[in-house]
Design a protein around this motif. Structure first.
Motif, mmCIF file in Angstrom:
data_model
loop_
_atom_site.group_PDB
_atom_site.id
_atom_site.type_symbol
_atom_site.label_atom_id
_atom_site.label_comp_id
_atom_site.label_asym_id
_atom_site.label_seq_id
_atom_site.Cartn_x
_atom_site.Cartn_y
_atom_site.Cartn_z
ATOM 1 N N ASP A 1 85.323 -33.493 -25.023
ATOM 2 C CA ASP A 1 85.850 -32.361 -25.135
ATOM 3 C C ASP A 1 84.804 -32.219 -24.159
ATOM 4 O O ASP A 1 84.253 -30.711 -24.484
ATOM 5 C CB ASP A 1 85.451 -31.869 -26.862
ATOM 6 N N ALA A 2 84.951 -32.300 -23.160
ATOM 7 C CA ALA A 2 84.388 -31.457 -21.525
ATOM 8 C C ALA A 2 85.428 -30.358 -21.679
ATOM 9 O O ALA A 2 85.822 -30.719 -21.199
ATOM 10 C CB ALA A 2 84.486 -32.076 -20.406
ATOM 11 N N LYS A 3 84.388 -28.883 -20.972
ATOM 12 C CA LYS A 3 85.693 -27.827 -21.102
ATOM 13 C C LYS A 3 84.665 -27.065 -20.322
ATOM 14 O O LYS A 3 83.003 -27.042 -20.305
ATOM 15 C CB LYS A 3 85.294 -27.127 -22.657
ATOM 16 N N PRO A 4 85.355 -26.134 -19.487
ATOM 17 C CA PRO A 4 84.451 -24.821 -18.158
ATOM 18 C C PRO A 4 83.468 -24.873 -19.131
ATOM 19 O O PRO A 4 83.851 -23.939 -20.720
ATOM 20 C CB PRO A 4 85.911 -24.213 -18.717
ATOM 21 N N VAL A 5 82.502 -24.230 -19.068
ATOM 22 C CA VAL A 5 80.859 -23.025 -18.794
ATOM 23 C C VAL A 5 82.118 -22.015 -19.549
ATOM 24 O O VAL A 5 82.187 -21.040 -18.460
ATOM 25 C CB VAL A 5 80.115 -23.518 -18.040
ATOM 26 N N PRO A 6 81.889 -21.408 -20.850
ATOM 27 C CA PRO A 6 81.745 -19.502 -21.029
ATOM 28 C C PRO A 6 81.271 -19.311 -19.633
ATOM 29 O O PRO A 6 80.269 -18.834 -19.700
ATOM 30 C CB PRO A 6 81.401 -19.889 -21.891
ATOM 31 N N GLY A 7 82.280 -18.255 -19.058
ATOM 32 C CA GLY A 7 82.256 -17.238 -18.687
ATOM 33 C C GLY A 7 81.801 -18.141 -16.938
ATOM 34 O O GLY A 7 81.338 -17.265 -15.693
ATOM 35 N N GLY A 8 81.893 -19.172 -16.611
ATOM 36 C CA GLY A 8 82.237 -19.239 -15.148
ATOM 37 C C GLY A 8 80.442 -19.489 -14.800
ATOM 38 O O GLY A 8 79.591 -19.159 -15.032
ATOM 39 N N VAL A 9 80.133 -19.785 -13.691
ATOM 40 C CA VAL A 9 79.029 -19.343 -12.714
ATOM 41 C C VAL A 9 78.524 -18.137 -13.252
ATOM 42 O O VAL A 9 78.814 -17.327 -12.707
ATOM 43 C CB VAL A 9 79.529 -19.909 -11.887
ATOM 44 N N PRO A 10 77.124 -17.985 -13.419
ATOM 45 C CA PRO A 10 76.759 -16.479 -13.418
ATOM 46 C C PRO A 10 76.487 -15.689 -12.309
ATOM 47 O O PRO A 10 76.635 -16.281 -11.103
ATOM 48 C CB PRO A 10 75.521 -17.232 -13.717
ATOM 49 N N GLU A 11 76.800 -14.296 -12.691
ATOM 50 C CA GLU A 11 76.943 -13.779 -11.568
ATOM 51 C C GLU A 11 75.544 -13.856 -10.767
ATOM 52 O O GLU A 11 74.398 -13.182 -11.146
ATOM 53 C CB GLU A 11 77.156 -11.790 -11.713
ATOM 54 N N GLY A 12 75.296 -13.860 -9.583
ATOM 55 C CA GLY A 12 73.913 -14.179 -8.877
ATOM 56 C C GLY A 12 73.440 -15.157 -9.045
ATOM 57 O O GLY A 12 72.381 -15.166 -8.437
ATOM 58 N N ALA A 13 73.757 -16.306 -8.815
ATOM 59 C CA ALA A 13 73.529 -16.896 -9.534
ATOM 60 C C ALA A 13 73.274 -18.051 -7.977
ATOM 61 O O ALA A 13 73.915 -17.713 -6.905
ATOM 62 C CB ALA A 13 74.110 -18.138 -10.697
ATOM 63 N N ARG A 14 72.164 -19.365 -7.701
ATOM 64 C CA ARG A 14 72.242 -19.446 -6.403
ATOM 65 C C ARG A 14 72.434 -21.510 -6.527
ATOM 66 O O ARG A 14 73.024 -21.895 -8.212
ATOM 67 C CB ARG A 14 70.927 -19.345 -6.152
ATOM 68 N N PHE A 15 72.776 -22.173 -5.376
ATOM 69 C CA PHE A 15 72.600 -22.915 -6.240
ATOM 70 C C PHE A 15 71.971 -24.290 -5.046
ATOM 71 O O PHE A 15 72.076 -23.582 -3.902
ATOM 72 C CB PHE A 15 74.481 -23.994 -5.032
ATOM 73 N N SER A 16 71.599 -25.598 -5.758
ATOM 74 C CA SER A 16 70.912 -26.306 -5.341
ATOM 75 C C SER A 16 72.105 -27.406 -4.807
ATOM 76 O O SER A 16 72.294 -28.394 -5.943
ATOM 77 C CB SER A 16 69.984 -26.387 -6.283
#
Length: 321
Positions: free
Chosen positions: A255-270
């Motif tokens: 049951d892997a599924k997309p995170v609701p709402g996707g990547v949050p606005e203003g999030a950063r990546f590491s």
């Protein structure tokens, strides 16, 4: 006869004072020798070089003042101490020290070029830095190989590097930018560096859609941020059924599924860059998915660099909630 008894203690006091000043000279010589040795380190940073080149002249002035004191210059132990002082003095004008300055200027200029998205200057400046630090290491010598000092070819390479650094604006008093735009006006560039810059630009264009799918055989970019059992990773929409099939085969709920709402606005990546064949890792923070994927594919701090990309909220890590 009345002054003879006084002359003995006076001479002893003078000799003791001379010995004390010679000990001061020794302590100074050991310190300045240690400082000078930092200029033989290929990895010396700009701050290290600046501190050494500022402290060595002050130490030399202090040594001259000590030598001017009565009896210090003629002391039997003074020549040995002065050997350390003179060695540090030679470091200031040594070509290896000038190459360290060039290397650190090139590192700073490459960082500015990367921020500007100028792939040609990034490649050229990193090449100058790498070759400069290699020559500094060759000047120091490697006990394993038995090599000590520069060969004639190394000296020629040093002169060539310093001329190239001047052409690209890396000498003292410049801002580390070429004299003209990164087009027809820039200095001549070897073909291998031009190819490397073109490859880097192609990688930048390839990463424009976003994070690459983590399925090994999938070349798709712009993958979805999916979650399963508290873990989150990147998989493209086409590979999501196969990902769930793998979960079922390993005994997990598919049951892997997309995170609701996707990547949050203003999030950063590491981006975690790690040595796939040994120890060592470092993390790079990025503001966009495109930048994170580009860093992951172009930065190679280790010979066998692997990478992991995770999402970080503005206030806390979120890759593994």
């Amino acid at each position: 006869m009345t002054t003879t008894p006084a002359r003995g203690p006076a001479a002893a006091r003078a000799a003791a004072e001379t010995d004390r000043q010679v000990r001061r000279l020794y302590r100074l010589a050991y310190r300045v020798h240690s400082i000078g040795n930092t200029l033989a380190d290929p990895d010396a940073t700009a701050g290290t070089v600046a501190r050494a080149t500022a402290r060595i002249p002050r130490a030399l002035s202090a040594a001259k003042r000590l030598l001017a004191l009565p009896g210090v210059a003629d002391h039997d132990e003074t020549p040995y101490a002065l050997g350390f002082v003179h060695a540090a003095e030679r470091r200031l004008t040594d070509p290896a020290t000038r190459l360290l300055t060039v290397a650190n200027a090139a590192r700073a200029a490459a960082a500015r070029a990367a921020a500007d998205g100028d792939d040609l200057r990034v490649v050229v400046f990193r090449d100058i830095e790498e070759r400069s630090r290699h020559l500094v290491g060759a000047a120091r010598g490697e006990p394993v190989s038995g090599r000590r000092g520069w060969t004639r070819q190394d000296r020629t390479a040093s002169d060539t590097l310093q001329r190239q650094a001047a052409q690209w604006g890396l000498t003292a008093g410049t801002d580390g930018r070429p004299p003209g735009p990164a087009g027809p006006g820039h200095p001549p560039v070897p073909a291998r560096l031009a190819r490397e810059a073109a490859d880097r630009a192609a990688t930048r264009a390839r990463c424009a859609p976003g994070i690459r799918c983590e399925r090994p055989a999938c070349p798709a970019y712009g993958a979805l941020w999916v979650e399963h059992g508290g873990r989150r990773w990147f998989v493209c929409a086409r590979c999501l059924p196969a990902e769930n099939a793998d979960l079922r085969a390993r005994g997990f709920r598919p049951d892997a599924k997309p995170v609701p709402g996707g990547v949050p606005e203003g999030a950063r990546f590491s981006v975690r860059l790690y040595n796939a064949a040994g120890r060592g890792a470092r993390a790079v923070e990025c503001g966009t998915a495109q930048e994170a994927q580009f860093i992951a594919e172009t930065e190679r701090p280790f010979n066998n660099t692997g990478y992991e990309i995770s999402v970080r909220y503005a206030s806390r890590p979120s890759a593994r909630p």
